[in-house]
Design an enzyme around this catalytic site. Structure first.
Site, PDB file in Angstrom:
ATOM      1  N   SER A   7       0.803  -1.363  -0.016  1.00  0.00           N
ATOM      2  CA  SER A   7       0.031  -0.080  -0.013  1.00  0.00           C
ATOM      3  C   SER A   7       0.815   1.255   0.024  1.00  0.00           C
ATOM      4  O   SER A   7       1.654   1.433   1.041  1.00  0.00           O
ATOM      5  CB  SER A   7      -0.868  -0.156   1.262  1.00  0.00           C
ATOM      6  OG  SER A   7      -1.329   1.354   1.347  1.00  0.00           O
ATOM      7  N   HIS A  32      -1.126  -1.013  -4.319  1.00  0.00           N
ATOM      8  CA  HIS A  32      -2.348  -0.696  -3.796  1.00  0.00           C
ATOM      9  C   HIS A  32      -2.273   0.944  -3.419  1.00  0.00           C
ATOM     10  O   HIS A  32      -1.582   1.257  -2.496  1.00  0.00           O
ATOM     11  CB  HIS A  32      -2.659  -1.755  -2.595  1.00  0.00           C
ATOM     12  CG  HIS A  32      -3.966  -1.537  -1.708  1.00  0.00           C
ATOM     13  ND1 HIS A  32      -5.047  -2.074  -2.006  1.00  0.00           N
ATOM     14  CD2 HIS A  32      -4.283  -0.475  -0.677  1.00  0.00           C
ATOM     15  CE1 HIS A  32      -6.127  -2.024  -1.277  1.00  0.00           C
ATOM     16  NE2 HIS A  32      -5.635  -0.942  -0.384  1.00  0.00           N
ATOM     17  N   ASP A  34      -4.520   3.876  -1.632  1.00  0.00           N
ATOM     18  CA  ASP A  34      -5.669   4.145  -0.724  1.00  0.00           C
ATOM     19  C   ASP A  34      -6.013   5.587  -1.038  1.00  0.00           C
ATOM     20  O   ASP A  34      -5.325   6.485  -0.412  1.00  0.00           O
ATOM     21  CB  ASP A  34      -5.093   3.729   0.653  1.00  0.00           C
ATOM     22  CG  ASP A  34      -4.957   2.465   1.132  1.00  0.00           C
ATOM     23  OD1 ASP A  34      -6.063   1.609   0.753  1.00  0.00           O
ATOM     24  OD2 ASP A  34      -3.922   1.954   1.624  1.00  0.00           O
ATOM     25  N   MET A  36      -8.519   8.443   0.384  1.00  0.00           N
ATOM     26  CA  MET A  36      -9.175   8.924   1.496  1.00  0.00           C
ATOM     27  C   MET A  36      -9.831  10.140   1.278  1.00  0.00           C
ATOM     28  O   MET A  36      -8.848  10.973   0.915  1.00  0.00           O
ATOM     29  CB  MET A  36      -8.707   8.575   2.736  1.00  0.00           C
ATOM     30  CG  MET A  36      -7.933   7.230   2.818  1.00  0.00           C
ATOM     31  SD  MET A  36      -6.998   7.183   4.246  1.00  0.00           S
ATOM     32  CE  MET A  36      -6.655   5.526   4.403  1.00  0.00           C
ATOM     33  N   HIS A  65      -8.050   1.607  -4.151  1.00  0.00           N
ATOM     34  CA  HIS A  65      -9.138   1.473  -2.975  1.00  0.00           C
ATOM     35  C   HIS A  65      -9.614   2.648  -2.610  1.00  0.00           C
ATOM     36  O   HIS A  65      -9.091   3.429  -2.040  1.00  0.00           O
ATOM     37  CB  HIS A  65      -8.378   0.525  -2.137  1.00  0.00           C
ATOM     38  CG  HIS A  65      -9.281   0.596  -0.669  1.00  0.00           C
ATOM     39  ND1 HIS A  65      -8.401   0.147   0.653  1.00  0.00           N
ATOM     40  CD2 HIS A  65     -10.612   0.500  -0.318  1.00  0.00           C
ATOM     41  CE1 HIS A  65      -9.585  -0.047   1.511  1.00  0.00           C
ATOM     42  NE2 HIS A  65     -10.670   0.142   0.971  1.00  0.00           N
ATOM     43  N   MET A  67     -11.892   4.828  -0.568  1.00  0.00           N
ATOM     44  CA  MET A  67     -12.526   5.267   0.834  1.00  0.00           C
ATOM     45  C   MET A  67     -13.116   6.529   0.983  1.00  0.00           C
ATOM     46  O   MET A  67     -12.755   7.447   1.424  1.00  0.00           O
ATOM     47  CB  MET A  67     -11.424   4.978   1.939  1.00  0.00           C
ATOM     48  CG  MET A  67     -11.105   3.403   2.104  1.00  0.00           C
ATOM     49  SD  MET A  67      -9.759   3.301   3.163  1.00  0.00           S
ATOM     50  CE  MET A  67      -8.412   3.413   1.836  1.00  0.00           C
ATOM     51  N   MET A 136     -11.912  -5.967   4.701  1.00  0.00           N
ATOM     52  CA  MET A 136     -10.970  -5.088   5.476  1.00  0.00           C
ATOM     53  C   MET A 136     -10.811  -5.859   6.750  1.00  0.00           C
ATOM     54  O   MET A 136     -11.737  -6.097   7.597  1.00  0.00           O
ATOM     55  CB  MET A 136     -11.878  -3.979   5.876  1.00  0.00           C
ATOM     56  CG  MET A 136     -11.714  -2.920   4.802  1.00  0.00           C
ATOM     57  SD  MET A 136     -10.324  -2.448   3.831  1.00  0.00           S
ATOM     58  CE  MET A 136      -9.324  -1.652   5.209  1.00  0.00           C
ATOM     59  N   ASP A 174      -6.871  -6.416   3.852  1.00  0.00           N
ATOM     60  CA  ASP A 174      -6.120  -5.289   3.886  1.00  0.00           C
ATOM     61  C   ASP A 174      -6.270  -4.789   5.435  1.00  0.00           C
ATOM     62  O   ASP A 174      -7.474  -4.445   5.863  1.00  0.00           O
ATOM     63  CB  ASP A 174      -6.896  -4.275   2.949  1.00  0.00           C
ATOM     64  CG  ASP A 174      -6.323  -3.031   2.911  1.00  0.00           C
ATOM     65  OD1 ASP A 174      -5.189  -2.784   3.316  1.00  0.00           O
ATOM     66  OD2 ASP A 174      -6.945  -2.108   2.345  1.00  0.00           O
TER      67      ASP A 174
HETATM   68  C1  DX5 Z   1      -6.291   1.048   5.535  1.00  0.00           C
HETATM   69  C2  DX5 Z   1      -5.940   1.160   4.168  1.00  0.00           C
HETATM   70  C3  DX5 Z   1      -4.726  -0.041   4.129  1.00  0.00           C
HETATM   71  C4  DX5 Z   1      -3.555   0.147   4.736  1.00  0.00           C
HETATM   72  C5  DX5 Z   1      -2.775  -0.987   5.107  1.00  0.00           C
HETATM   73  O1  DX5 Z   1      -7.555   2.145   5.410  1.00  0.00           O
HETATM   74  O2  DX5 Z   1      -7.129   0.402   3.375  1.00  0.00           O
HETATM   75  O3  DX5 Z   1      -4.589  -0.521   2.886  1.00  0.00           O
HETATM   76  O4  DX5 Z   1      -2.818   1.157   4.163  1.00  0.00           O
HETATM   77  O5  DX5 Z   1      -1.609  -0.513   5.985  1.00  0.00           O
HETATM   78  P1  DX5 Z   1      -1.117  -1.449   6.912  1.00  0.00           P
HETATM   79  O6  DX5 Z   1      -0.600  -2.681   6.065  1.00  0.00           O
HETATM   80  O7  DX5 Z   1      -0.034  -0.844   7.352  1.00  0.00           O
HETATM   81  O8  DX5 Z   1      -2.020  -2.022   8.011  1.00  0.00           O
HETATM   82 ZN    ZN Z   2      -6.321  -0.142   1.345  1.00  0.00          ZN
END
Ligand code: DX5
Ligand code: ZN
Length: 223
Positions: A7, A32, A34, A36, A65, A67, A136, A174
């Site tokens: 990620s 990956h 993320d 947000m 991903h 969010m 998740m 994840d």
């Molecule tokens: C959380 C994200 C994950 C996160 C994973 O909201 O969707 O992808 O970055 O990070 P680690 O592996 O550090 O838990």
């Molecule tokens: Zn993620």
């Protein structure tokens, strides 16, 4: 086959290009990403322009991903930016199927995610319509949290259902995954493993990715 998806959230944001190249040469399969929005989750990360800027520098599968609330507004932006897979959250919009169909119609892999508080039954009706289910394993919003063990039962339920219905479905996990616990996820039926801090935070990401692969291979889903 097990795929490792580091990620970007755990990368050095001042050196994204070199960090992405570093994890690609360390054996990662996916990147990956993320996204947000500070509304669906409390944190703000990055958006389509950052993904578009990285695209020419990497051949990794870009696994986006989302969010964010009402993801339908931004699907075309993320496709233009170079997404190979787009995951939306079941909790983020009134009609997830509409968004998933929109993604598929544009020949991008579509995926649906559920947060730890969402019961697994809610994702089951969507499984025939998606390429990947994301279970998740932490509450979305932040990297570096601990794996919530109870979520792995959902992985097992989804895997069983997919096998019973003959669905070709990837199952991604994840949050909180590392070499020491990845076997719990693969035993439950996951085949795409997201790992942020474990991989980007490591001095030798190649060794971490190899250790995850090795442990996963020793602990396959057995039904
Ligand atoms: C959380 C994200 C994950 C996160 C994973 O909201 O969707 O992808 O970055 O990070 P680690 O592996 O550090 O838990
Ligand atoms: Zn993620």
């Amino acid at each position: 086959m097990i795929y490792i998806a580091p990620s970007l959230l755990a990368a050095d944001f001042a050196n994204l290009e070199s960090d992405v190249k570093r994890i690609a040469s360390a054996g990662a399969n996916y990147l990956h990403l993320d996204v947000m929005d500070g509304a669906f989750v409390p944190n703000i990360s990055f958006g389509a322009p950052v993904i578009a800027a990285l695209r020419p520098h990497s051949k990794l599968i870009f696994d986006v991903h989302l969010m964010i609330n009402d993801p339908i507004r931004y699907i075309d932006d993320f496709i233009k930016a170079g997404a190979d897979i787009i995951t939306i959250h079941l909790e983020s919009c009134p009609d997830p199927l509409k968004v998933l169909k929109m993604i598929r119609a544009r020949e991008v892999r579509c995926a649906l995610a559920i947060s730890p508080a969402t019961p697994v039954e809610k994702i089951i009706p969507f499984l025939p319509e998606i390429d990947m289910a994301l279970i998740m394993t932490v509450v979305p919003g932040f990297g570096g949290q601990s794996l919530i063990l109870e979520t792995l039962e959902k992985v097992r339920t989804v895997k069983r259902y997919a096998v019973s219905q003959g669905l070709k479905l990837d199952i991604q996990v994840d949050g909180g995954l590392k070499p020491e616990n990845v076997h719990l996820a693969t035993e439950a039926g996951a085949n795409i493993i997201v790992a942020g801090s474990a991989v980007f935070g490591a001095k030798r990401p190649r060794a971490v990715i190899a250790a995850m692969r090795e442990s996963a291979a020793k602990h396959p889903y057995k039904g």
